[in-house]
Design an enzyme around this catalytic site. Structure first.
Site, PDB file in Angstrom:
ATOM      1  N   GLY A   1       0.840  -1.205   0.000  1.00  0.00           N
ATOM      2  CA  GLY A   1       0.000   0.000   0.000  1.00  0.00           C
ATOM      3  C   GLY A   1       0.868   1.246   0.000  1.00  0.00           C
ATOM      4  O   GLY A   1       1.961   1.258  -0.590  1.00  0.00           O
TER       5      GLY A   1
ATOM      6  N   ILE B   1       2.524   2.799   2.488  1.00  0.00           N
ATOM      7  CA  ILE B   1       3.827   2.685   3.161  1.00  0.00           C
ATOM      8  C   ILE B   1       4.707   1.704   2.400  1.00  0.00           C
ATOM      9  O   ILE B   1       5.893   1.965   2.171  1.00  0.00           O
ATOM     10  CB  ILE B   1       3.682   2.251   4.640  1.00  0.00           C
ATOM     11  CG1 ILE B   1       2.844   3.275   5.418  1.00  0.00           C
ATOM     12  CG2 ILE B   1       5.065   2.115   5.296  1.00  0.00           C
ATOM     13  CD1 ILE B   1       2.646   2.955   6.885  1.00  0.00           C
ATOM     14  N   GLY B   2       4.128   0.585   1.959  1.00  0.00           N
ATOM     15  CA  GLY B   2       4.907  -0.431   1.239  1.00  0.00           C
ATOM     16  C   GLY B   2       5.602   0.155   0.011  1.00  0.00           C
ATOM     17  O   GLY B   2       6.795  -0.069  -0.216  1.00  0.00           O
TER      18      GLY B   2
ATOM     19  N   ARG C   1     -12.778  -0.169  17.590  1.00  0.00           N
ATOM     20  CA  ARG C   1     -11.380  -0.540  17.755  1.00  0.00           C
ATOM     21  C   ARG C   1     -11.240  -2.065  17.797  1.00  0.00           C
ATOM     22  O   ARG C   1     -10.291  -2.631  17.282  1.00  0.00           O
ATOM     23  CB  ARG C   1     -10.860   0.083  19.052  1.00  0.00           C
ATOM     24  CG  ARG C   1      -9.365   0.200  19.099  1.00  0.00           C
ATOM     25  CD  ARG C   1      -8.923   0.766  20.409  1.00  0.00           C
ATOM     26  NE  ARG C   1      -9.446  -0.049  21.494  1.00  0.00           N
ATOM     27  CZ  ARG C   1      -9.305   0.248  22.775  1.00  0.00           C
ATOM     28  NH1 ARG C   1      -8.686   1.332  23.122  1.00  0.00           N
ATOM     29  NH2 ARG C   1      -9.790  -0.539  23.706  1.00  0.00           N
TER      30      ARG C   1
ATOM     31  N   ILE D   1       4.769  -2.548  11.238  1.00  0.00           N
ATOM     32  CA  ILE D   1       4.264  -1.163  11.244  1.00  0.00           C
ATOM     33  C   ILE D   1       2.742  -1.143  11.418  1.00  0.00           C
ATOM     34  O   ILE D   1       2.160  -0.152  11.841  1.00  0.00           O
ATOM     35  CB  ILE D   1       4.651  -0.433   9.923  1.00  0.00           C
ATOM     36  CG1 ILE D   1       6.167  -0.507   9.674  1.00  0.00           C
ATOM     37  CG2 ILE D   1       4.208   1.023   9.956  1.00  0.00           C
ATOM     38  CD1 ILE D   1       6.643   0.278   8.446  1.00  0.00           C
TER      39      ILE D   1
ATOM     40  N   ASN E   1      -0.961  -1.117  12.505  1.00  0.00           N
ATOM     41  CA  ASN E   1      -1.614  -0.683  13.756  1.00  0.00           C
ATOM     42  C   ASN E   1      -2.772  -1.580  14.145  1.00  0.00           C
ATOM     43  O   ASN E   1      -3.331  -2.246  13.288  1.00  0.00           O
ATOM     44  CB  ASN E   1      -2.128   0.758  13.568  1.00  0.00           C
ATOM     45  CG  ASN E   1      -1.039   1.776  13.854  1.00  0.00           C
ATOM     46  OD1 ASN E   1      -0.286   1.637  14.817  1.00  0.00           O
ATOM     47  ND2 ASN E   1      -0.961   2.800  13.020  1.00  0.00           N
TER      48      ASN E   1
ATOM     49  N   HIS F   1       2.509   3.413  21.205  1.00  0.00           N
ATOM     50  CA  HIS F   1       2.300   4.320  20.073  1.00  0.00           C
ATOM     51  C   HIS F   1       0.914   4.927  20.242  1.00  0.00           C
ATOM     52  O   HIS F   1      -0.063   4.228  20.376  1.00  0.00           O
ATOM     53  CB  HIS F   1       2.366   3.496  18.785  1.00  0.00           C
ATOM     54  CG  HIS F   1       2.345   4.326  17.556  1.00  0.00           C
ATOM     55  ND1 HIS F   1       2.986   5.532  17.434  1.00  0.00           N
ATOM     56  CD2 HIS F   1       1.772   4.106  16.342  1.00  0.00           C
ATOM     57  CE1 HIS F   1       2.805   6.014  16.217  1.00  0.00           C
ATOM     58  NE2 HIS F   1       2.072   5.166  15.549  1.00  0.00           N
TER      59      HIS F   1
HETATM   60  N1  APR Z   1      -1.828  -9.893   3.306  1.00  0.00           N
HETATM   61  C1  APR Z   1      -1.053  -9.029   2.630  1.00  0.00           C
HETATM   62  N2  APR Z   1      -1.414  -7.756   2.389  1.00  0.00           N
HETATM   63  C2  APR Z   1      -2.604  -7.364   2.840  1.00  0.00           C
HETATM   64  C3  APR Z   1      -3.478  -8.210   3.560  1.00  0.00           C
HETATM   65  C4  APR Z   1      -3.046  -9.552   3.786  1.00  0.00           C
HETATM   66  N3  APR Z   1      -3.805 -10.422   4.445  1.00  0.00           N
HETATM   67  N4  APR Z   1      -4.590  -7.516   3.880  1.00  0.00           N
HETATM   68  C5  APR Z   1      -4.430  -6.284   3.379  1.00  0.00           C
HETATM   69  N5  APR Z   1      -3.235  -6.176   2.746  1.00  0.00           N
HETATM   70  C6  APR Z   1      -2.651  -5.037   2.053  1.00  0.00           C
HETATM   71  C7  APR Z   1      -3.660  -4.180   1.307  1.00  0.00           C
HETATM   72  O1  APR Z   1      -4.040  -4.796   0.078  1.00  0.00           O
HETATM   73  C8  APR Z   1      -2.877  -2.877   1.120  1.00  0.00           C
HETATM   74  O2  APR Z   1      -2.176  -2.866  -0.109  1.00  0.00           O
HETATM   75  O3  APR Z   1      -2.041  -4.136   2.980  1.00  0.00           O
HETATM   76  C9  APR Z   1      -1.880  -2.885   2.292  1.00  0.00           C
HETATM   77  C10 APR Z   1      -2.087  -1.745   3.277  1.00  0.00           C
HETATM   78  O4  APR Z   1      -1.827  -0.573   2.607  1.00  0.00           O
HETATM   79  P1  APR Z   1      -2.601   0.814   2.896  1.00  0.00           P
HETATM   80  O5  APR Z   1      -4.050   0.539   3.100  1.00  0.00           O
HETATM   81  O6  APR Z   1      -2.189   1.781   1.832  1.00  0.00           O
HETATM   82  O7  APR Z   1      -2.039   1.262   4.318  1.00  0.00           O
HETATM   83  P2  APR Z   1      -0.664   1.988   4.676  1.00  0.00           P
HETATM   84  O8  APR Z   1      -0.860   3.463   4.651  1.00  0.00           O
HETATM   85  O9  APR Z   1       0.431   1.414   3.857  1.00  0.00           O
HETATM   86  O10 APR Z   1      -0.522   1.567   6.207  1.00  0.00           O
HETATM   87  C11 APR Z   1      -0.379   0.218   6.574  1.00  0.00           C
HETATM   88  O11 APR Z   1       0.582   0.765   8.704  1.00  0.00           O
HETATM   89  O12 APR Z   1       0.758   2.770   9.855  1.00  0.00           O
HETATM   90  C12 APR Z   1       0.055   1.586   9.717  1.00  0.00           C
HETATM   91  O13 APR Z   1      -2.148   2.219  10.409  1.00  0.00           O
HETATM   92  C13 APR Z   1      -1.359   1.861   9.309  1.00  0.00           C
HETATM   93  O14 APR Z   1      -2.069  -0.372   9.771  1.00  0.00           O
HETATM   94  C14 APR Z   1      -1.747   0.536   8.727  1.00  0.00           C
HETATM   95  C15 APR Z   1      -0.459   0.051   8.065  1.00  0.00           C
END
Ligand code: APR
Length: 317
Positions: A12, A14-15, A89, A119, A121, A176
């Site tokens: 996503g 962060i990734g 929550r 990372i 939450n 956190h």
């Molecule tokens: N396996 C792998 N990836 C997954 C799964 C799973 N079971 N479920 C969801 N995902 C992927 C989603 O498809 C998405 O691409 O995790 C990714 C999360 O990305 P974003 O929604 O863009 O979130 P992001 O801003 O990257 O934050 C990720 O970090 O800071 C914390 O609160 C934030 O928990 C959140 C995490």
């Protein structure tokens, strides 16, 4: 020497930022895993195509198959769901714990020797679930929160003092979120503690209190501005600092969520404390002397994390 392999679970916001930073810093090759493998593969290809421009050779790929993370040196976990309107929550805990359970299984099977940075939450609980379910040694499983919280604190202090962020150090402990505990007497401008700067007339205690409050609510401030999603540039940069310290055996002293085993009078759960990160993972936990007031604030923060773990256990996930 072969390039290091870094697996990113979650492609996503962060990734993607993590992958870009790994390329720019030439830390190694990247495998991005996501339940949407096309997104992971698309981001990997896009970032790799910036390599010729920026001058890096990291190989990047996207996948929906855990076997592709085999032998990873570092795994950074951002997989999960953000909190949506109407979700409690507990709903978020249940959903993300399910995700982290799958991630733990994947890491245990294919990358049991990796240094793992979580990372997702709610951080302190998710990293605990990840360690428990993967069975990896606790010194190889850490949570990223303190580096981010202290970066925010350093920025706000630097702005207040009109000095470079480079010369501001900050010391942040605890869970956190809003119970985070910034220790101002260990936070400095070029070694001069913040309380001394107050005495020197550089600022006032009221302004420091407001900065502490803004830091503790730093994530929420960004969520409000973005309207969709949460912070990702600074969280990614923070996790990269931790990965770099491990990969280069830098032995940096960084605040990370780690499993306590009696340190600070607490045990069996994850919470943020300063640690040394080197080639063995968490190599040492720094245990500083607290004042009574600081101890009370830290214990309160620990209680909040322990309560969340108890809530989680009651859900029986
Ligand atoms: N396996 C792998 N990836 C997954 C799964 C799973 N079971 N479920 C969801 N995902 C992927 C989603 O498809 C998405 O691409 O995790 C990714 C999360 O990305 P974003 O929604 O863009 O979130 P992001 O801003 O990257 O934050 C990720 O970090 O800071 C914390 O609160 C934030 O928990 C959140 C995490």
């Amino acid at each position: 020497m072969a390039r290091k392999k870094i697996a990113l679970i979650g492609a996503g916001n962060i990734g993607g930022t993590l992958a870009h930073l790994i390329g720019l810093k030439e830390l190694g090759d990247v495998v991005m895993f996501d339940v949407f493998p096309g997104v992971a593969a698309g981001k990997a290809l896009d970032i790799m195509q910036s390599g010729p421009v920026d001058g890096f050779d990291s190989a990047m790929s996207g996948t929906g198959d855990y076997s592709a993370i085999a032998g990873a040196d570092v795994v950074i976990v951002t997989a999960g769901f953000p909190r949506m309107p109407g979700m409690t929550r507990d709903d978020l805990l249940t959903k993300n714990a399910g995700v982290i359970g799958q991630v733990a299984e994947g890491i245990k099977t294919y990358a049991p020797n990796a240094f793992v940075i979580c990372i997702t939450n709610p951080l302190d609980v998710m990293v605990w679930v990840l360690q428990q379910k993967s069975g990896l040694p606790p010194e190889k499983v850490v949570g990223m929160a303190g580096v981010l919280d202290s970066a925010r604190f350093r920025l706000f202090l630097a702005q207040e003092f009109n000095v470079s962020v480079e010369d501001v150090t900050a010391f942040v402990l605890g869970g956190h979120g809003d119970t985070m505990v910034p220790l101002t007497r260990y936070s400095t401008v070029a070694g001069v503690p913040v309380p001394d700067l107050v005495k020197m007339g550089w600022t006032t205690q009221e302004k420091i209190d407001a900065i502490v409050n803004r830091t503790a609510n730093g994530g929420g401030e960004i969520v409000k501005l973005l309207e969709k999603g949460s912070a990702f540039y600074a969280p990614a940069a923070s996790a990269i600092a931790m990965a770099e310290s491990y990969l280069l055996d830098k032995k940096r002293v960084l605040p990370c969520a780690v499993l306590l085993n009696g340190e600070y009078g607490q045990k069996d759960f994850y919470v943020g404390v300063p640690v040394v990160i080197g080639e063995k993972g968490v190599e040492r936990i720094l245990e500083v002397q607290f004042t009574a007031e600081e101890k009370a604030a830290f214990d309160k923060s620990c209680d909040a994390v322990k309560k969340l773990i108890e809530d989680f256990k009651k859900l029986g996930v």
